[in-house]
Design a protein around this motif. Structure first.
Motif, mmCIF file in Angstrom:
data_model
loop_
_atom_site.group_PDB
_atom_site.id
_atom_site.type_symbol
_atom_site.label_atom_id
_atom_site.label_comp_id
_atom_site.label_asym_id
_atom_site.label_seq_id
_atom_site.Cartn_x
_atom_site.Cartn_y
_atom_site.Cartn_z
ATOM 1 N N PHE A 1 74.944 89.008 23.959
ATOM 2 C CA PHE A 1 73.681 88.446 23.485
ATOM 3 C C PHE A 1 73.093 87.503 24.544
ATOM 4 O O PHE A 1 71.895 87.536 24.822
ATOM 5 C CB PHE A 1 73.890 87.695 22.172
ATOM 6 C CG PHE A 1 73.916 88.565 20.950
ATOM 7 C CD1 PHE A 1 73.954 89.937 21.055
ATOM 8 C CD2 PHE A 1 73.912 88.012 19.685
ATOM 9 C CE1 PHE A 1 73.990 90.760 19.948
ATOM 10 C CE2 PHE A 1 73.938 88.805 18.552
ATOM 11 C CZ PHE A 1 73.980 90.191 18.690
ATOM 12 N N CYS A 2 73.959 86.640 25.105
ATOM 13 C CA CYS A 2 73.512 85.711 26.147
ATOM 14 C C CYS A 2 72.943 86.458 27.348
ATOM 15 O O CYS A 2 71.878 86.115 27.865
ATOM 16 C CB CYS A 2 74.665 84.818 26.602
ATOM 17 S SG CYS A 2 75.184 83.582 25.400
ATOM 18 N N PHE A 3 73.664 87.492 27.776
ATOM 19 C CA PHE A 3 73.243 88.249 28.951
ATOM 20 C C PHE A 3 71.915 88.941 28.697
ATOM 21 O O PHE A 3 71.002 88.894 29.544
ATOM 22 C CB PHE A 3 74.326 89.274 29.313
ATOM 23 C CG PHE A 3 74.049 90.038 30.575
ATOM 24 C CD1 PHE A 3 74.214 89.428 31.809
ATOM 25 C CD2 PHE A 3 73.608 91.348 30.535
ATOM 26 C CE1 PHE A 3 73.951 90.126 32.983
ATOM 27 C CE2 PHE A 3 73.341 92.052 31.704
ATOM 28 C CZ PHE A 3 73.511 91.439 32.927
ATOM 29 N N ALA A 4 71.787 89.548 27.525
ATOM 30 C CA ALA A 4 70.529 90.215 27.179
ATOM 31 C C ALA A 4 69.395 89.212 27.070
ATOM 32 O O ALA A 4 68.260 89.472 27.493
ATOM 33 C CB ALA A 4 70.693 90.976 25.862
ATOM 34 N N SER B 1 56.065 83.919 26.542
ATOM 35 C CA SER B 1 55.779 85.162 25.835
ATOM 36 C C SER B 1 56.710 85.351 24.650
ATOM 37 O O SER B 1 57.754 84.692 24.534
ATOM 38 C CB SER B 1 55.915 86.350 26.789
ATOM 39 O OG SER B 1 57.268 86.497 27.198
ATOM 40 N N ALA B 2 56.333 86.271 23.775
ATOM 41 C CA ALA B 2 57.162 86.580 22.601
ATOM 42 C C ALA B 2 58.517 87.132 23.031
ATOM 43 O O ALA B 2 59.550 86.856 22.397
ATOM 44 C CB ALA B 2 56.437 87.584 21.705
ATOM 45 N N VAL B 3 58.523 87.892 24.125
ATOM 46 C CA VAL B 3 59.781 88.457 24.631
ATOM 47 C C VAL B 3 60.696 87.345 25.130
ATOM 48 O O VAL B 3 61.914 87.360 24.892
ATOM 49 C CB VAL B 3 59.498 89.472 25.755
ATOM 50 C CG1 VAL B 3 60.802 89.949 26.396
ATOM 51 C CG2 VAL B 3 58.723 90.659 25.212
ATOM 52 N N GLN B 4 60.115 86.349 25.820
ATOM 53 C CA GLN B 4 60.913 85.223 26.289
ATOM 54 C C GLN B 4 61.479 84.415 25.122
ATOM 55 O O GLN B 4 62.620 83.958 25.170
ATOM 56 C CB GLN B 4 60.061 84.317 27.177
ATOM 57 C CG GLN B 4 59.846 84.856 28.576
ATOM 58 C CD GLN B 4 59.078 83.875 29.429
ATOM 59 O OE1 GLN B 4 57.970 83.481 29.100
ATOM 60 N NE2 GLN B 4 59.668 83.469 30.540
ATOM 61 N N ILE B 5 60.674 84.218 24.092
ATOM 62 C CA ILE B 5 61.157 83.501 22.901
ATOM 63 C C ILE B 5 62.341 84.241 22.289
ATOM 64 O O ILE B 5 63.349 83.634 21.901
ATOM 65 C CB ILE B 5 60.024 83.341 21.872
ATOM 66 C CG1 ILE B 5 58.932 82.416 22.441
ATOM 67 C CG2 ILE B 5 60.562 82.783 20.553
ATOM 68 C CD1 ILE B 5 57.710 82.307 21.558
ATOM 69 N N ALA B 6 62.224 85.581 22.222
ATOM 70 C CA ALA B 6 63.336 86.391 21.698
ATOM 71 C C ALA B 6 64.572 86.231 22.573
ATOM 72 O O ALA B 6 65.702 86.139 22.072
ATOM 73 C CB ALA B 6 62.920 87.852 21.628
ATOM 74 N N GLY B 7 64.366 86.168 23.898
ATOM 75 C CA GLY B 7 65.492 85.983 24.815
ATOM 76 C C GLY B 7 66.165 84.643 24.633
ATOM 77 O O GLY B 7 67.398 84.541 24.638
ATOM 78 N N ILE C 1 66.225 82.837 21.900
ATOM 79 C CA ILE C 1 66.950 82.885 20.620
ATOM 80 C C ILE C 1 68.268 83.636 20.791
ATOM 81 O O ILE C 1 69.315 83.222 20.266
ATOM 82 C CB ILE C 1 66.077 83.542 19.533
ATOM 83 C CG1 ILE C 1 64.879 82.648 19.220
ATOM 84 C CG2 ILE C 1 66.897 83.802 18.267
ATOM 85 C CD1 ILE C 1 63.876 83.274 18.268
ATOM 86 N N LEU C 2 68.238 84.748 21.538
ATOM 87 C CA LEU C 2 69.463 85.516 21.769
ATOM 88 C C LEU C 2 70.515 84.688 22.494
ATOM 89 O O LEU C 2 71.704 84.741 22.153
ATOM 90 C CB LEU C 2 69.149 86.772 22.591
ATOM 91 C CG LEU C 2 68.712 88.029 21.835
ATOM 92 C CD1 LEU C 2 68.385 89.140 22.811
ATOM 93 C CD2 LEU C 2 69.786 88.477 20.855
ATOM 94 N N VAL C 3 70.090 83.919 23.491
ATOM 95 C CA VAL C 3 71.036 83.083 24.234
ATOM 96 C C VAL C 3 71.653 82.027 23.329
ATOM 97 O O VAL C 3 72.868 81.804 23.341
ATOM 98 C CB VAL C 3 70.338 82.409 25.441
ATOM 99 C CG1 VAL C 3 71.263 81.374 26.080
ATOM 100 C CG2 VAL C 3 69.945 83.452 26.469
ATOM 101 N N ILE C 4 70.830 81.367 22.519
ATOM 102 C CA ILE C 4 71.330 80.307 21.635
ATOM 103 C C ILE C 4 72.285 80.878 20.589
ATOM 104 O O ILE C 4 73.350 80.312 20.321
ATOM 105 C CB ILE C 4 70.146 79.583 20.963
ATOM 106 C CG1 ILE C 4 69.324 78.839 22.025
ATOM 107 C CG2 ILE C 4 70.638 78.603 19.903
ATOM 108 C CD1 ILE C 4 68.030 78.283 21.513
ATOM 109 N N VAL C 5 71.908 82.024 19.999
ATOM 110 C CA VAL C 5 72.784 82.677 19.015
ATOM 111 C C VAL C 5 74.076 83.136 19.684
ATOM 112 O O VAL C 5 75.175 82.991 19.128
ATOM 113 C CB VAL C 5 72.061 83.866 18.353
ATOM 114 C CG1 VAL C 5 73.027 84.676 17.493
ATOM 115 C CG2 VAL C 5 70.899 83.375 17.501
#
Length: 298
Positions: A128-131, A263-269, A271-275
């Motif tokens: 998740f962090c890497f993605a 961007s929305a994609v960066q926000i998703a990224g 969130i993925l790192v934090i999760v």
């Protein structure tokens, strides 16, 4: 109890706020032609002056231990230097997102050293962090934004993660020998001495450089001290939970104050790192051995 809760809250709040100062002010300083090298020197020089009164609380640790802490101090200075250079070429959001994944790399190194055991859940969190990092630097785009996909900036950002991983794994050993506050104080003083040695190479500096660098130095020292005090008042577990909120707040401050596009994609990224970091829990090998010993005794 009431006073202790107030102290805990204040220390945690000060830690979060002061941690947001460095990336934001560094980016502002670059707009006024301040260099990462100048900020690095002032960061540790002023930070060392701030923590200097704490030295009298501790006894001399001997030359052998001093040499070991000097190595850690140089690693810390190298990490900060790489982050400052990365902030020169990348948005603060991208840099912060990348360095947020550092604990996951620390866990992998500790497993290699036999200190920790990584579960399947950890590796899912690591993916998740890497993605999330790939999304934050917008590597998916055909033509990448120069502020999110600058080669030199990315090399410095990932280099800071690598150096910080070495620093943190070795810091564990140092804090088993001496109190964390003592270790932190000695390292700040050592880095201040190194910075003082290199000060003539950037002299004279502009007023903007002195103001921004001094504020960053004070904020860095306060962030470190308040973090250690927060752990003392509330424990490492509760502080680690608050630490999960720290990065999003820093990223939000960077986006709002610096007006960096997000961007929305960066926000998703992000969130993925934090999760992913939250999922990437590790088990100390000593905990496993203690459980096996308890079962054997029964």
């Amino acid at each position: 109890m009431f006073n202790k809760n107030i102290n805990s809250f204040l220390c945690a709040f000060i830690c979060v706020v002061s941690s947001a100062v460095e990336p934001v002010l560094s980016k502002i300083g670059y707009r006024y032609f301040v260099t990462p090298y100048e900020l690095l020197i002032l960061r540790f020089l002023i930070g060392g002056i701030v923590v200097l009164p704490l030295v009298k609380r501790y006894r001399w640790i001997g030359w052998k231990n001093t040499a070991g802490l000097l190595w850690l101090a140089l690693l810390l200075m190298s990490t900060c230097g790489l982050v400052l250079v990365a902030l020169k070429y990348l948005t603060a959001v991208v840099v912060i997102t990348i360095i947020t994944a550092t604990p996951a790399f620390v866990a992998i190194v500790n497993q290699m050293l036999g200190k920790e055991i990584l579960s399947k859940r950890f590796w899912i969190g690591f993916l998740f962090c890497f993605a999330g990092i790939l999304l934050s630097i917008e590597i998916h785009r055909g033509t990448s934004n120069s502020q999110t996909f600058n080669i030199l900036g990315l090399l410095c950002a990932f280099g800071s993660v690598a150096v910080s991983t070495i620093y943190r794994t070795q810091l564990d050993d140092a804090t088993r020998t001496f109190p964390p506050m003592q270790v932190s104080t000695y390292m700040f003083i050592m880095d201040a001495i190194v910075a003082l040695f290199f000060l003539p190479t950037v002299w004279p500096m502009s007023v903007n450089t002195w103001v921004i660098g001094s504020i960053i130095g004070v904020a860095a020292a306060i962030a470190n001290i308040s973090f250690l005090m927060a752990i003392y008042f509330m424990g490492s577990t509760r502080m680690s939970v608050i630490g999960l909120l720290q990065r999003p707040l820093v990223i939000l401050c960077a986006a709002l104050i610096l007006k960096e596009p997000l961007s929305a994609v960066q926000i998703a990224g992000i969130i993925l790192v934090i999760v992913g970091i939250q999922m990437a829990k590790v088990t100390k090998r000593t905990q496993i051995l203690n459980k096996e010993f308890a079962v054997a005794v029964k």
